[in-house]
Design an enzyme around this catalytic site. Structure first.
Site: not given
Length: 559
Positions: A99, A205, A328-329
């Site tokens: 990431d 990201d 994860h969000d």
């Protein structure tokens, strides 16, 4: 026939290392803990791991505030641990995608510290600084009305430099100035440094935010994210991504995955495909279906037709999709789109079927394969997510909601903490995640929902995932086959086909809590059942299908 690539054929498993497995009892997941659990991934059958950030970071936004891109945060372990993880993954024929956070750094990063202290120095222009103005009382006023995704102004006044810096996310995450060639070179050098260590790609990201409009004009106050028309898909974004493609990915088989807020289908086509700078993009239309009148900090109504329409538009309009329901969000999908109580197994496996049989690369988030659910948060003090805390405080301060209790149902439904509670391995203390005190509490249902228990159950969410991943791996039509939606207006049934040559897979899902019956013209009498999520299912299709709540069947037939 679409071009064959490893990332089209792969099933990707996302690991949020802070919450995956803790090897040393400090309550914080780490790389040795991930290594200890790799047999689980191998048995599951995944082909690639997407590892959330493990870089040096003050952890104000759980690692997305990077203070050193070329170092491992001590709580995660050492660079030797990272090297061993890569080696262990590759020995199991599992690839590793890192990431990367190119839009912003931590305010603790050396670049930012030197930028604020030496405006005329080498790093003075590494970030987006503006002088702003003052109000009638002489107090500083932000340069424009842009808002942070985490709530409040996207500008913070820095007393040391006596100027404002832009932060589209947390105040501790200043945006890099991609107009500066030195910034672009530094970021591509960093990415090449990791590729040289042997990784297989990057998830980038919020990568469509790199380019900001010239002059940073005010945004439309009516937009959900004020100013977004000036920093989402900005004027030089294709130039920047083209440089990344040319200077990082060209000549390799590494995958480039772009996370892109506010992405629409037209822009997605420009970013991907044979001439696009990226291989895959994440869009968020389907995970915005349950937004209410106040946007994501409200819960609205949706139905299966909404979900089918959204997924179909992207299946039909984009050559290759990134498929996901969780990350994860995002909150847990079985709580969000299914029934996490009476029909937890059935609805979790129905969602798994959609995820793994549509056209695209599926991403499975840790715990999704055992049907982990949302938690509950009695007070704002129980919430760790900086995004939730800041937005809820702002809503209360503005009088939009009265107090925490009046918005708690939204927090329970929406907060990112739902995805970040520790992985539930067994029914021992703290779900086997740690011998110490976990950094965030474990979901209270861990004695019932955990990997060990799922291994004992017949059937189980986990065993269904394993079977479905294996079926996808052995069935080319589920990877490269054409997609066609049937019965788009049906309120209960989700039916589609995947066809490659003379092989066709018919996917039939009763995505509801009620029994359903259907006469399906697409299903031939000679079709054979390949997989279902109920034990007692006839192998041959009857003339009229009778489907139980959330029942799923995959048939194979020749054409």
């Amino acid at each position: 026939m679409r071009e064959r690539t490893w990332w089209k054929e792969a099933v990707v498993y996302q690991i949020y290392p802070k919450s995956f497995s803790d090897s040393d009892g400090d309550g914080f997941g780490d790389l040795p803990g991930v290594i200890e659990r790799l047999d689980h991934l191998e048995r599951l059958g995944v082909d690639c791991v997407w590892l959330n950030p493990v870089y040096e970071s003050p952890q104000r936004d759980n690692g997305y505030d990077v203070s050193d891109y070329r170092a491992v945060h001590p709580a995660f372990g050492t660079m030797d641990d990272w090297d061993r993880l890569l080696e262990e993954l590759h020995e199991r024929d599992i690839r590793l995608v890192m990431d990367m956070v190119p839009n912003h750094t931590s305010s603790d990063h050396e670049w930012f510290q030197r930028s604020r202290s030496e405006p005329d120095g080498e790093y003075g222009d590494y970030y987006i600084w503006r002088e702003g103005s003052t109000d009638a009382n002489g107090d500083p006023v932000p340069p424009n009305n842009w808002e942070s995704f985490f709530g409040g102004s996207a500008w913070e006044y820095d007393e040391e430099r006596e100027a404002w810096y832009l932060h589209l996310y947390d105040v501790s995450q200043p945006d890099l100035n991609w107009r500066n060639p030195a910034v672009r070179e530094a970021m591509t050098d960093t990415m090449n440094w990791w590729l040289d260590r042997g990784i297989d790609g990057f998830r980038l990201d919020v990568v469509n935010l790199l380019s900001k409009a010239e002059g940073l004009p005010d945004g439309d106050p009516s937009n959900d994210w004020v100013g977004s028309e000036h920093f989402v898909d900005g004027p030089r974004i294709h130039e920047y991504l083209g440089e990344i493609r040319e200077n990082v990915f060209a000549g390799t088989d590494a995958v480039a995955i772009g996370e892109m807020p506010n992405l629409d289908l037209d822009h997605a086509r420009q970013y991907t495909g044979p001439d696009g700078p990226l291989d895959l993009v994440f869009h968020f239309e389907h995970v915005g279906l349950d937004f209410g009148e106040r946007g994501r900090w409200d819960v609205g109504e949706w139905d299966l037709r909404d979900l089918k329409q959204t997924l179909h538009r992207w299946q039909d309009g984009l050559d290759w999709n990134s498929l996901f329901f969780e990350n994860h969000d995002q909150p847990r999908s079985v709580s969000r789109f299914g029934d996490d109580e009476r029909y937890r197994y059935e609805s979790a496996t129905a969602l798994a079927t959609i995820l793994l049989t549509l056209r695209g690369t599926p991403f499975v988030y840790q715990g999704q394969e055992i049907g982990m659910t949302n938690g509950t948060f009695e007070s704002l003090e129980d919430v760790s997510d900086v995004d939730t805390v800041r937005n809820v405080r702002e809503l209360i301060a503005e009088g939009v909601v009265r107090d925490y209790e009046s918005i708690r149902h939204v927090v329970d439904h929406r907060t990112r903490d739902n995805a970040r509670t520790p992985m539930q391995w067994d029914d021992t203390a703290h779900a086997g995640f740690t011998d110490g005190e976990p950094w965030i509490p474990v979901n209270e249902n861990y004695p019932e929902i955990n990997v060990a228990r799922e291994r004992e159950r017949t059937p189980s969410v986990l065993s269904y995932y394993e079977s479905l991943i294996d079926l996808r791996d052995r069935t080319e039509a589920l990877v490269y086959g054409d997609y066609e939606l049937h019965r788009p207006d049906d309120e209960q049934l989700f039916v589609y086909t995947r066809t490659l040559g003379d092989e066709r897979i018919v996917v039939v899902i009763n995505f509801s809590e009620r029994d359903a019956t259907a006469d399906l013209d697409v299903l031939e009498p000679d079709a054979s059942l390949r997989l279902g999520n109920y034990d007692e299912t006839a192998a041959d299709p009857p003339a009229t299908l009778a489907l139980r709540p959330y029942e799923t069947r995959l048939y194979e037939q020749s054409i």
